[in-house]
Design a protein around this motif. Structure first.
Motif, PDB file in Angstrom:
ATOM      1  N   GLN A 199      31.535  17.945  -8.477  1.00  0.00           N
ATOM      2  CA  GLN A 199      30.191  18.341  -8.873  1.00  0.00           C
ATOM      3  C   GLN A 199      29.228  17.160  -8.823  1.00  0.00           C
ATOM      4  O   GLN A 199      28.082  17.294  -8.375  1.00  0.00           O
ATOM      5  CB  GLN A 199      30.230  18.938 -10.286  1.00  0.00           C
ATOM      6  CG  GLN A 199      28.885  19.446 -10.770  1.00  0.00           C
ATOM      7  CD  GLN A 199      28.321  20.526  -9.882  1.00  0.00           C
ATOM      8  OE1 GLN A 199      29.024  21.458  -9.506  1.00  0.00           O
ATOM      9  NE2 GLN A 199      27.049  20.417  -9.524  1.00  0.00           N
ATOM     10  N   ARG A 200      29.721  15.989  -9.251  1.00  0.00           N
ATOM     11  CA  ARG A 200      28.859  14.803  -9.207  1.00  0.00           C
ATOM     12  C   ARG A 200      28.516  14.426  -7.774  1.00  0.00           C
ATOM     13  O   ARG A 200      27.381  14.036  -7.476  1.00  0.00           O
ATOM     14  CB  ARG A 200      29.571  13.632  -9.904  1.00  0.00           C
ATOM     15  CG  ARG A 200      29.820  13.853 -11.392  1.00  0.00           C
ATOM     16  CD  ARG A 200      28.593  13.633 -12.232  1.00  0.00           C
ATOM     17  NE  ARG A 200      28.881  13.842 -13.646  1.00  0.00           N
ATOM     18  CZ  ARG A 200      29.356  12.889 -14.452  1.00  0.00           C
ATOM     19  NH1 ARG A 200      29.600  11.678 -13.976  1.00  0.00           N
ATOM     20  NH2 ARG A 200      29.589  13.150 -15.724  1.00  0.00           N
ATOM     21  N   VAL A 201      29.500  14.530  -6.878  1.00  0.00           N
ATOM     22  CA  VAL A 201      29.226  14.232  -5.470  1.00  0.00           C
ATOM     23  C   VAL A 201      28.200  15.219  -4.919  1.00  0.00           C
ATOM     24  O   VAL A 201      27.292  14.838  -4.163  1.00  0.00           O
ATOM     25  CB  VAL A 201      30.536  14.281  -4.649  1.00  0.00           C
ATOM     26  CG1 VAL A 201      30.242  14.200  -3.162  1.00  0.00           C
ATOM     27  CG2 VAL A 201      31.455  13.133  -5.057  1.00  0.00           C
ATOM     28  N   ALA A 202      28.340  16.508  -5.301  1.00  0.00           N
ATOM     29  CA  ALA A 202      27.350  17.495  -4.862  1.00  0.00           C
ATOM     30  C   ALA A 202      25.967  17.164  -5.415  1.00  0.00           C
ATOM     31  O   ALA A 202      24.947  17.335  -4.725  1.00  0.00           O
ATOM     32  CB  ALA A 202      27.780  18.890  -5.306  1.00  0.00           C
ATOM     33  N   SER A 206      22.744  16.390  -3.145  1.00  0.00           N
ATOM     34  CA  SER A 206      21.541  17.220  -3.205  1.00  0.00           C
ATOM     35  C   SER A 206      20.351  16.513  -3.817  1.00  0.00           C
ATOM     36  O   SER A 206      19.269  17.079  -3.868  1.00  0.00           O
ATOM     37  CB  SER A 206      21.845  18.488  -4.019  1.00  0.00           C
ATOM     38  OG  SER A 206      22.182  18.155  -5.352  1.00  0.00           O
ATOM     39  N   GLY A 207      20.553  15.285  -4.308  1.00  0.00           N
ATOM     40  CA  GLY A 207      19.436  14.538  -4.863  1.00  0.00           C
ATOM     41  C   GLY A 207      19.299  14.638  -6.362  1.00  0.00           C
ATOM     42  O   GLY A 207      18.386  14.042  -6.943  1.00  0.00           O
ATOM     43  N   ARG A 208      20.188  15.378  -7.068  1.00  0.00           N
ATOM     44  CA  ARG A 208      20.077  15.489  -8.511  1.00  0.00           C
ATOM     45  C   ARG A 208      20.611  14.264  -9.233  1.00  0.00           C
ATOM     46  O   ARG A 208      20.381  14.113 -10.434  1.00  0.00           O
ATOM     47  CB  ARG A 208      20.819  16.742  -8.995  1.00  0.00           C
ATOM     48  CG  ARG A 208      20.186  18.045  -8.537  1.00  0.00           C
ATOM     49  CD  ARG A 208      20.832  19.238  -9.232  1.00  0.00           C
ATOM     50  NE  ARG A 208      22.209  19.435  -8.801  1.00  0.00           N
ATOM     51  CZ  ARG A 208      22.561  20.234  -7.809  1.00  0.00           C
ATOM     52  NH1 ARG A 208      21.641  20.880  -7.124  1.00  0.00           N
ATOM     53  NH2 ARG A 208      23.830  20.393  -7.484  1.00  0.00           N
ATOM     54  N   ALA A 209      21.357  13.428  -8.559  1.00  0.00           N
ATOM     55  CA  ALA A 209      21.894  12.208  -9.162  1.00  0.00           C
ATOM     56  C   ALA A 209      21.986  11.136  -8.079  1.00  0.00           C
ATOM     57  O   ALA A 209      21.966  11.431  -6.877  1.00  0.00           O
ATOM     58  CB  ALA A 209      23.269  12.467  -9.785  1.00  0.00           C
ATOM     59  N   ARG A 210      22.085   9.890  -8.526  1.00  0.00           N
ATOM     60  CA  ARG A 210      22.214   8.772  -7.591  1.00  0.00           C
ATOM     61  C   ARG A 210      23.593   8.141  -7.620  1.00  0.00           C
ATOM     62  O   ARG A 210      24.003   7.518  -6.635  1.00  0.00           O
ATOM     63  CB  ARG A 210      21.151   7.713  -7.904  1.00  0.00           C
ATOM     64  CG  ARG A 210      19.726   8.212  -7.719  1.00  0.00           C
ATOM     65  CD  ARG A 210      18.726   7.086  -7.859  1.00  0.00           C
ATOM     66  NE  ARG A 210      17.364   7.569  -7.679  1.00  0.00           N
ATOM     67  CZ  ARG A 210      16.777   7.737  -6.503  1.00  0.00           C
ATOM     68  NH1 ARG A 210      17.447   7.467  -5.400  1.00  0.00           N
ATOM     69  NH2 ARG A 210      15.544   8.198  -6.412  1.00  0.00           N
ATOM     70  N   ARG A 211      24.311   8.277  -8.747  1.00  0.00           N
ATOM     71  CA  ARG A 211      25.646   7.712  -8.877  1.00  0.00           C
ATOM     72  C   ARG A 211      26.541   8.704  -9.606  1.00  0.00           C
ATOM     73  O   ARG A 211      26.071   9.605 -10.303  1.00  0.00           O
ATOM     74  CB  ARG A 211      25.603   6.387  -9.651  1.00  0.00           C
ATOM     75  CG  ARG A 211      24.804   5.283  -8.968  1.00  0.00           C
ATOM     76  CD  ARG A 211      25.478   4.807  -7.688  1.00  0.00           C
ATOM     77  NE  ARG A 211      24.737   3.701  -7.080  1.00  0.00           N
ATOM     78  CZ  ARG A 211      23.780   3.839  -6.189  1.00  0.00           C
ATOM     79  NH1 ARG A 211      23.429   5.061  -5.791  1.00  0.00           N
ATOM     80  NH2 ARG A 211      23.165   2.791  -5.685  1.00  0.00           N
ATOM     81  N   LEU A 212      27.861   8.517  -9.460  1.00  0.00           N
ATOM     82  CA  LEU A 212      28.815   9.394 -10.124  1.00  0.00           C
ATOM     83  C   LEU A 212      28.930   9.101 -11.605  1.00  0.00           C
ATOM     84  O   LEU A 212      29.218   9.995 -12.402  1.00  0.00           O
ATOM     85  CB  LEU A 212      30.202   9.272  -9.471  1.00  0.00           C
ATOM     86  CG  LEU A 212      30.287   9.620  -7.983  1.00  0.00           C
ATOM     87  CD1 LEU A 212      31.741   9.564  -7.528  1.00  0.00           C
ATOM     88  CD2 LEU A 212      29.696  10.991  -7.706  1.00  0.00           C
ATOM     89  N   GLY A 213      28.743   7.855 -12.017  1.00  0.00           N
ATOM     90  CA  GLY A 213      28.870   7.490 -13.414  1.00  0.00           C
ATOM     91  C   GLY A 213      30.219   6.873 -13.711  1.00  0.00           C
ATOM     92  O   GLY A 213      31.061   6.680 -12.825  1.00  0.00           O
ATOM     93  N   VAL A 227      33.456   4.979  -4.862  1.00  0.00           N
ATOM     94  CA  VAL A 227      32.431   5.871  -4.318  1.00  0.00           C
ATOM     95  C   VAL A 227      31.038   5.374  -4.695  1.00  0.00           C
ATOM     96  O   VAL A 227      30.119   5.392  -3.857  1.00  0.00           O
ATOM     97  CB  VAL A 227      32.656   7.307  -4.830  1.00  0.00           C
ATOM     98  CG1 VAL A 227      31.506   8.217  -4.417  1.00  0.00           C
ATOM     99  CG2 VAL A 227      33.965   7.863  -4.286  1.00  0.00           C
ATOM    100  N   ASP A 228      30.864   4.934  -5.931  1.00  0.00           N
ATOM    101  CA  ASP A 228      29.557   4.405  -6.342  1.00  0.00           C
ATOM    102  C   ASP A 228      29.198   3.155  -5.540  1.00  0.00           C
ATOM    103  O   ASP A 228      28.033   2.952  -5.173  1.00  0.00           O
ATOM    104  CB  ASP A 228      29.567   4.090  -7.835  1.00  0.00           C
ATOM    105  CG  ASP A 228      29.398   5.334  -8.693  1.00  0.00           C
ATOM    106  OD1 ASP A 228      28.982   6.365  -8.135  1.00  0.00           O
ATOM    107  OD2 ASP A 228      29.688   5.275  -9.898  1.00  0.00           O
ATOM    108  N   ALA A 229      30.205   2.318  -5.279  1.00  0.00           N
ATOM    109  CA  ALA A 229      29.942   1.129  -4.458  1.00  0.00           C
ATOM    110  C   ALA A 229      29.542   1.534  -3.039  1.00  0.00           C
ATOM    111  O   ALA A 229      28.651   0.913  -2.430  1.00  0.00           O
ATOM    112  CB  ALA A 229      31.179   0.233  -4.432  1.00  0.00           C
TER     113      ALA A 229
END
Length: 453
Positions: A199-202, A206-213, A227-229
């Motif tokens: 979900q975080r990758v999606a 889609s632009g709703r987030a910039r990083r997974l956390g 992945v964040d790197a």
């Protein structure tokens, strides 16, 4: 198997493991129960053997006889399932249940008071569990040795074991189902972080987030950090690509402007034909450069941005209404507030501007603009009441690679750029005949809520 999900693989493996474990446990319990029943039967046979030996006496005739037998009525019923026999002084005493049958004991040596356990064949082929004891009679009975045997039908033991298995089977099935369900719950809880990652990758896509956390279990946290790197490195590449695109735009536009200036000088000298050729070539080059730069810009930043439709549409209409084509049109808007797409505001404005300018140029009086969100996407419709385009020409108009100067009837570079923006954002631009006029539908990935950092 490679295409099966981890959830299905783990669930199948867990179900098979639980089923095998419960089956083996049930068989083990059945074996333990069988051994326990056999021990209890041997204890009872030993007690009955004591009773048989205690009833041996001398008859007045001097022969050995059985004066007291165990109380169990099966000893009295022919082939009743319980039997005893005594071999002494060359003769044989036996229970009424044996009738005239003699239990075939193996030839083995027993010391005084010792017991042997045998599994033998009895009357009518009955499988017997027998206990044999060698004793020496007391002096008052002559002091002779004898071998006494008490046996029972092993079918009763097998029936008890089978009954235990029948009683155990439903509980084993219930336990198997319960453990499989518990395993499924455990798998669902254990794999939940992977679903959150998806979900975080999606959201990032889609632009709703910039990083997974970083709020993930330690087992998957290294993957999330990688992945964040990767996202951070991609962001740096995008920034460098934007810089190169800007440099390219300035590097090409300046020579093109100079070329157009040279064409103006030639026109002033009376060489209008040469000037027109130069202006046509320079104009085509400028349109091509603008189009490719627009495609590159959108592809590099499309899913990292968020744009609300209503403000972008208002900005475009403020400009179009001041033009001759848009001043006298009836603009009908049905766009919900807060509706957003995964696009840069400038890109959305450019795509909307191309569609709205085209509609204003061809409309007779009215232009209707709507926006609807459905299934994670937003469809923006721009419909005019102009002459429209024949259905058989729409395919050629929207064909990939069609030249802007050959599409005609308001289908110039603007529509091509709008289509490129839509495709770069994994959306689409389609044209549909209306009654009357033409409807352009711009479908872009939607964004729900404010962007999450």
């Amino acid at each position: 198997m490679r295409r099966l999900s981890l959830r299905v693989r783990l669930a199948c493996a867990g179900a098979v493991t639980v089923a095998v474990a419960i089956t083996l446990s049930s068989l083990g319990l059945a074996a333990l129960f069988d051994a326990h029943v056999k021990r209890r039967a041997l204890v009872e046979l030993s007690v009955q053997l004591d009773q048989v030996l205690a009833g041996v006496e001398r008859a007045p005739s001097g022969a050995l006889e059985q004066t007291a037998t165990p109380a169990d009525p099966r000893f009295q019923r022919p082939y009743g399932g319980l039997y005893w026999q005594i071999a002494a002084e060359g003769g044989m005493l036996r229970s009424r249940s044996l009738w005239d049958y003699e239990i075939p004991l193996p030839r083995d040596e027993l010391r005084d008071g010792a017991e042997h356990v045998h599994e033998l064949s009895g009357p009518a082929g009955q499988p017997l569990l027998a206990i044999e004891r060698s004793v020496v009679l007391p002096r008052r009975l002559g002091g002779a040795g004898m071998r006494a045997t008490v046996a029972m039908d092993r079918t009763e033991l097998a029936a008890a074991r089978n009954g235990f298995i029948s009683d155990l089977a439903p509980y084993s099935v219930v336990l198997t189902v319960a453990l499989i369900l518990a395993g499924w719950v455990q798998i669902a809880v254990g794999l939940r972080p992977l679903r959150v990652i998806r979900q975080r990758v999606a959201d990032v896509r889609s632009g709703r987030a910039r990083r997974l956390g970083a709020d993930f279990p330690v087992e998957v946290l290294p993957l999330v950090r990688e992945v964040d790197a990767l996202l951070a490195a991609r962001g740096e590449e995008v920034a460098r690509a934007r810089t190169r695109a800007g440099d390219l735009a300035h590097g090409l536009k300046t020579p093109l402007q100079a070329l157009l200036g040279e064409a103006g000088r030639l026109r002033a000298e009376g060489r209008a034909g040469v000037a027109a050729d130069i202006e046509a070539i320079a104009g085509a080059m400028r349109r091509h450069v603008d189009r490719e730069l627009a495609r590159t810009r959108v592809a590099m930043r499309g899913h990292e941005a968020r744009a609300e439709i209503a403000p972008a549409l208002a900005g475009v209409l403020r400009v179009v209404r001041r033009t001759g084509a848009g001043a006298g049109r009836d603009w009908q808007l049905e766009v919900p507030a807060g509706l957003a797409v995964a696009a840069d505001p400038d890109d959305l404005t450019e795509a909307l501007g191309a569609l709205i300018e085209n509609a204003a140029r061809h409309a007779r009086r009215r232009v209707r603009i709507t926006a609807v969100a459905a299934e994670g996407a937003v469809t923006i419709s721009v419909c005019d009441d102009g002459p429209g385009i024949p259905a058989d020409r729409i395919g050629a108009l929207m064909a990939r690679g069609a030249r802007a100067d050959t599409q005609g009837q308001g289908s110039g570079l603007g529509l091509a750029i709008a289509r490129d923006i839509a495709e770069a954002l994994e959306g689409e631009l389609t044209l549909h005949p209306a009654t009357p006029g033409l409807e352009a539908r711009l479908r872009l990935p939607g964004v729900c809520g404010p962007p999450r950092q």
